[in-house]
Design a protein around this motif. Structure first.
Motif, PDB file in Angstrom:
ATOM      1  N   TYR A  13       0.348  -0.710  -0.142  1.00  0.00           N
ATOM      2  CA  TYR A  13       0.213  -0.505  -0.245  1.00  0.00           C
ATOM      3  C   TYR A  13       1.039   0.984  -0.252  1.00  0.00           C
ATOM      4  CZ  TYR A  13      -3.504  -3.102   1.202  1.00  0.00           C
ATOM      5  OH  TYR A  13      -4.277  -4.442   1.361  1.00  0.00           O
ATOM      6  N   GLY A  14       0.299   2.378  -0.466  1.00  0.00           N
ATOM      7  CA  GLY A  14       1.061   3.606  -0.616  1.00  0.00           C
ATOM      8  C   GLY A  14       0.178   4.821   0.281  1.00  0.00           C
ATOM      9  N   CYS A  15       0.802   5.396   0.755  1.00  0.00           N
ATOM     10  CA  CYS A  15      -0.211   6.596   1.774  1.00  0.00           C
ATOM     11  C   CYS A  15       0.253   7.699   1.603  1.00  0.00           C
ATOM     12  CB  CYS A  15      -0.663   6.043   3.209  1.00  0.00           C
ATOM     13  SG  CYS A  15      -1.334   3.797   3.483  1.00  0.00           S
ATOM     14  N   GLY A  16      -0.326   8.195   2.105  1.00  0.00           N
ATOM     15  CA  GLY A  16       0.115   9.918   2.501  1.00  0.00           C
ATOM     16  C   GLY A  16      -0.093  10.450   3.927  1.00  0.00           C
ATOM     17  N   GLY A  17      -0.681   9.513   4.306  1.00  0.00           N
ATOM     18  CA  GLY A  17      -1.277  10.195   6.023  1.00  0.00           C
ATOM     19  C   GLY A  17      -1.076   9.265   6.717  1.00  0.00           C
ATOM     20  N   ARG A  18      -1.153   9.449   8.010  1.00  0.00           N
ATOM     21  CA  ARG A  18      -1.403   8.857   9.337  1.00  0.00           C
ATOM     22  C   ARG A  18      -2.882   7.793   9.107  1.00  0.00           C
ATOM     23  NH1 ARG A  18       1.975   7.819  14.167  1.00  0.00           N
ATOM     24  NH2 ARG A  18       1.025   6.507  14.589  1.00  0.00           N
ATOM     25  N   ASP A  59     -10.671  13.279   5.472  1.00  0.00           N
ATOM     26  CA  ASP A  59      -9.287  13.681   4.001  1.00  0.00           C
ATOM     27  C   ASP A  59      -7.913  13.631   5.042  1.00  0.00           C
ATOM     28  OD1 ASP A  59      -9.650  13.417   1.714  1.00  0.00           O
ATOM     29  OD2 ASP A  59     -11.114  15.154   1.387  1.00  0.00           O
ATOM     30  N   ILE A  60      -7.405  12.896   5.082  1.00  0.00           N
ATOM     31  CA  ILE A  60      -5.636  13.371   5.789  1.00  0.00           C
ATOM     32  C   ILE A  60      -5.659  15.192   5.448  1.00  0.00           C
ATOM     33  CG2 ILE A  60      -4.985  11.100   6.080  1.00  0.00           C
ATOM     34  CD1 ILE A  60      -3.390  10.853   3.226  1.00  0.00           C
ATOM     35  N   ILE A  61      -4.970  14.747   3.726  1.00  0.00           N
ATOM     36  CA  ILE A  61      -5.079  16.534   3.625  1.00  0.00           C
ATOM     37  C   ILE A  61      -5.360  16.465   1.939  1.00  0.00           C
ATOM     38  CG2 ILE A  61      -3.109  18.205   2.890  1.00  0.00           C
ATOM     39  CD1 ILE A  61      -1.141  16.948   4.621  1.00  0.00           C
ATOM     40  N   SER A  62      -6.113  17.159   1.899  1.00  0.00           N
ATOM     41  CA  SER A  62      -7.421  16.864   1.183  1.00  0.00           C
ATOM     42  C   SER A  62      -6.415  17.741  -0.349  1.00  0.00           C
ATOM     43  CB  SER A  62      -9.051  17.502   0.636  1.00  0.00           C
ATOM     44  OG  SER A  62      -8.624  18.457   0.864  1.00  0.00           O
ATOM     45  N   GLY A  63      -6.721  17.188  -1.988  1.00  0.00           N
ATOM     46  CA  GLY A  63      -5.582  17.805  -2.530  1.00  0.00           C
ATOM     47  C   GLY A  63      -6.725  19.552  -2.600  1.00  0.00           C
ATOM     48  N   SER A  64      -7.858  19.623  -2.099  1.00  0.00           N
ATOM     49  CA  SER A  64      -7.917  20.980  -2.925  1.00  0.00           C
ATOM     50  C   SER A  64      -7.727  21.769  -1.675  1.00  0.00           C
ATOM     51  CB  SER A  64      -9.883  20.956  -1.773  1.00  0.00           C
ATOM     52  OG  SER A  64     -11.014  19.585  -2.964  1.00  0.00           O
ATOM     53  N   ILE A  65      -7.364  21.373  -0.613  1.00  0.00           N
ATOM     54  CA  ILE A  65      -6.024  22.505   0.642  1.00  0.00           C
ATOM     55  C   ILE A  65      -5.289  22.456   0.041  1.00  0.00           C
ATOM     56  CG2 ILE A  65      -5.052  21.887   2.648  1.00  0.00           C
ATOM     57  CD1 ILE A  65      -7.243  20.837   3.677  1.00  0.00           C
ATOM     58  N   ILE A  66      -4.291  21.869  -0.956  1.00  0.00           N
ATOM     59  CA  ILE A  66      -3.132  21.974  -1.514  1.00  0.00           C
ATOM     60  C   ILE A  66      -2.990  22.961  -2.653  1.00  0.00           C
ATOM     61  CG2 ILE A  66      -1.186  20.789  -3.118  1.00  0.00           C
ATOM     62  CD1 ILE A  66      -1.082  19.923   0.234  1.00  0.00           C
ATOM     63  N   GLU A  67      -4.204  22.626  -3.179  1.00  0.00           N
ATOM     64  CA  GLU A  67      -4.608  23.432  -4.091  1.00  0.00           C
ATOM     65  C   GLU A  67      -4.963  25.202  -3.985  1.00  0.00           C
ATOM     66  OE1 GLU A  67      -7.711  21.951  -6.942  1.00  0.00           O
ATOM     67  OE2 GLU A  67      -6.640  19.928  -6.689  1.00  0.00           O
ATOM     68  N   LYS A 105      -9.033  20.158  11.701  1.00  0.00           N
ATOM     69  CA  LYS A 105      -7.910  19.664  12.322  1.00  0.00           C
ATOM     70  C   LYS A 105      -8.151  17.779  11.618  1.00  0.00           C
ATOM     71  CE  LYS A 105      -5.234  18.158  16.207  1.00  0.00           C
ATOM     72  NZ  LYS A 105      -5.557  18.370  17.317  1.00  0.00           N
ATOM     73  N   THR A 106      -7.758  17.507  10.657  1.00  0.00           N
ATOM     74  CA  THR A 106      -7.657  16.601  10.316  1.00  0.00           C
ATOM     75  C   THR A 106      -6.033  15.253  11.158  1.00  0.00           C
ATOM     76  OG1 THR A 106      -6.638  16.671   7.849  1.00  0.00           O
ATOM     77  CG2 THR A 106      -9.127  16.781   7.864  1.00  0.00           C
ATOM     78  N   THR A 107      -6.034  14.183  10.310  1.00  0.00           N
ATOM     79  CA  THR A 107      -4.924  13.386  11.113  1.00  0.00           C
ATOM     80  C   THR A 107      -3.521  13.876  10.115  1.00  0.00           C
ATOM     81  OG1 THR A 107      -5.589  11.641   9.189  1.00  0.00           O
ATOM     82  CG2 THR A 107      -5.955  11.018  11.580  1.00  0.00           C
ATOM     83  N   GLY A 108      -3.934  14.631   9.418  1.00  0.00           N
ATOM     84  CA  GLY A 108      -2.816  15.158   7.900  1.00  0.00           C
ATOM     85  C   GLY A 108      -3.297  16.660   8.130  1.00  0.00           C
ATOM     86  N   THR A 109      -3.285  16.947   8.228  1.00  0.00           N
ATOM     87  CA  THR A 109      -3.658  18.661   8.094  1.00  0.00           C
ATOM     88  C   THR A 109      -2.679  19.576   8.762  1.00  0.00           C
ATOM     89  OG1 THR A 109      -5.569  19.360   9.700  1.00  0.00           O
ATOM     90  CG2 THR A 109      -5.396  19.279   6.842  1.00  0.00           C
ATOM     91  N   PRO A 110      -2.380  18.934  10.614  1.00  0.00           N
ATOM     92  CA  PRO A 110      -0.824  19.751  11.342  1.00  0.00           C
ATOM     93  C   PRO A 110       0.123  19.441  10.532  1.00  0.00           C
ATOM     94  CG  PRO A 110      -2.646  18.320  12.954  1.00  0.00           C
ATOM     95  CD  PRO A 110      -3.160  17.803  10.865  1.00  0.00           C
ATOM     96  N   TYR A 111       0.540  19.345   9.574  1.00  0.00           N
ATOM     97  CA  TYR A 111       1.548  18.543   8.976  1.00  0.00           C
ATOM     98  C   TYR A 111       1.979  19.862   8.309  1.00  0.00           C
ATOM     99  CZ  TYR A 111       4.860  16.237   6.048  1.00  0.00           C
ATOM    100  OH  TYR A 111       5.911  15.474   5.313  1.00  0.00           O
ATOM    101  N   ILE A 112       0.542  20.154   7.985  1.00  0.00           N
ATOM    102  CA  ILE A 112       1.391  21.455   7.098  1.00  0.00           C
ATOM    103  C   ILE A 112       1.977  23.081   8.238  1.00  0.00           C
ATOM    104  CG2 ILE A 112       0.425  23.259   5.090  1.00  0.00           C
ATOM    105  CD1 ILE A 112      -1.470  21.060   4.106  1.00  0.00           C
TER     106      ILE A 112
END
Length: 442
Positions: free
Chosen positions: A195-200, A327-335, A347-354
């Motif tokens: 598996y490939g994952c981008g978030g915890r 989502d962890i870090i949704s594509g919309s957030i990056i865009e 605060k998802t499990t990914g957004t604090p990473y930013i």
């Protein structure tokens, strides 16, 4: 010369270039039934969707050692399979029949759980023909094509997690759970190893389903805005996604807007995405907007056929409001960050990473409407904060989410999976998902 890796990318997506190459026919009965049940027809000939797949393909075009075969369903395709070659990439689009509604009825009458037999037959035919070294499934939560890999053996399969559907919080945070999607994804997780994952969160959920899973670090190449020009500001906030829905935070955005309006009566929110006014969800959301007297504060904009047009439209807003929940870090957030929109999110499990190198996006706990509204007000009233966050967030994204590096990393993941599958070779630690890099944020 190094041998090319032959990869089947099993996914679904659409873009303008692809749509010019295919021919579709509308299944009127199914279209009417989906409309009556409030189901969208987003995976059709007319809309861009899943832009991260388009981005990945474009990056793979630049890697000489990959022979890429894209296998994807298209609803209402005129014939069973349409194939062509673009810039060295082989495309095979198959008639991706949905298990809706007639196959489900027949399956219930028979008393079995078989679905998508036609799709499985077509995908198996293509796999036998291509003879890939590896299959990369993107989207285990989409059973109309993901279920086809349950009948494939003797080929290493790498599953890229764009989400994890089997999330116990899904019912609470999205309001709906499809048993079919849940069961198909669970069966995939139990069967497959890589598996490939981008978030915890995705990593933890997959390991819960399959403790023996091997998890790689993986980011999708991102959709970078092209040719976006400044616009006159018509809205304070824009919230954009493929569909206006509870899991994307539309309800919470409306509730927070009502609080903001007490201090800023003219505040305006633009909700961009597919929205069915006649569905049960649509009627309830409109009713709530009327109850809160927000009719003049909320503007709906349909989803754009071309993703770049949506990017341009966002420039009519000063800020982005994206209270996504699953989502962890949704594509919309990056865009949004790349579109120079100061951001308010959950605060998802990914957004604090930013924010790991310092605060650059404003985050509140999921469901904390007052905190969400307070962050909206902070941006509206503090231009220095908004400008500072905009610059710092973009610098972080440019440093961290490099599309070329993401594609090369995935290529290295493929090589490691193939070598491990056939030879039991050790997988390099630097390719594996690290819980130190992605801790659990309190």
């Amino acid at each position: 010369m190094q041998k090319k890796i032959k990869v089947i990318l099993l996914c679904h997506f659409s873009n303008e270039e692809i749509r010019k190459k295919i021919s579709t026919r509308i299944n009127k009965i199914e279209a009417i039934a989906r409309k009556l049940l409030g189901k969208s027809n987003i995976a059709t000939k007319d809309n861009d969707f899943a832009p991260w797949i388009t981005n990945l393909i474009r990056e793979f075009e630049k890697i000489d050692n990959i022979e890429l075969h894209v296998v994807a369903p298209i609803l209402n395709l005129s014939n069973d399979i349409t194939e062509f070659n673009l810039r060295g990439v082989y495309y095979y689009f198959f008639k991706g029949n949905l298990s809706f509604p007639f196959e489900n009825i027949i399956a219930k009458i028979r008393g079995d759980n078989r679905r998508y037999r036609h799709n499985t037959k077509l995908v198996q035919k293509l796999v036998n023909r291509v003879k890939p070294d590896i299959i990369n499934l993107v989207g285990s939560e989409n059973p109309y094509y993901s279920s086809t890999i349950l009948s494939i053996d003797n080929i290493p399969i790498y599953v890229s997690a764009q989400t994890v559907y089997t999330n116990p919080a899904r019912k609470e945070l999205s309001g709906h759970v499809s048993n079919l999607k849940w069961n198909v994804e669970l069966n995939i997780h139990k069967k497959e190893t890589y598996y490939g994952c981008g978030g915890r969160m995705h990593r933890d959920l997959i390991l819960k389903n399959n403790p023996n899973a091997i998890i790689f670090k993986m980011f999708f190449p991102i959709q970078r805005p092209v040719g976006v020009k400044p616009e006159n500001k018509l809205y304070d906030f824009v919230s954009f996604s493929q569909s206006v829905s509870e899991k994307k935070g539309a309800n919470d955005a409306i509730e927070a807007l009502a609080l903001v309006k007490r201090k800023h009566p003219e505040v305006k929110l633009n909700l961009v995405g597919h929205f069915n006014y006649e569905s049960e969800y649509g009627k309830k959301l409109i009713e709530r907007i009327e109850e809160l007297e927000l009719n003049n504060n909320v503007v709906f904009t349909p989803y754009f056929s071309n993703h770049n047009d949506m990017h341009q439209h966002t420039q009519k807003a000063r800020f982005a409001l994206l209270p996504v929940k699953l989502d962890i870090i949704s594509g919309s957030i990056i865009e949004a960050i790349l579109l120079d929109l100061p951001l308010v999110t959950y605060k998802t499990t990914g957004t604090p990473y930013i924010n790991k190198d310092g605060e650059c996006i404003l985050i509140s706990d999921i469901g904390d409407i007052k905190a969400l509204a307070d962050n909206m007000i902070r941006l509206m009233e503090d231009s220095k904060l908004a400008d500072s966050n905009k610059i710092k967030a973009k610098e972080f994204v440019n440093r961290t989410f490099d599309s070329k590096l993401s594609a090369v990393r995935l290529y290295e993941n493929y090589k490691a999976v193939i070598n491990h599958y056939h030879n039991g070779a050790k997988i390099p630690n630097e390719l594996l998902f690290s819980t130190k890099e992605f801790p659990i944020y309190k």
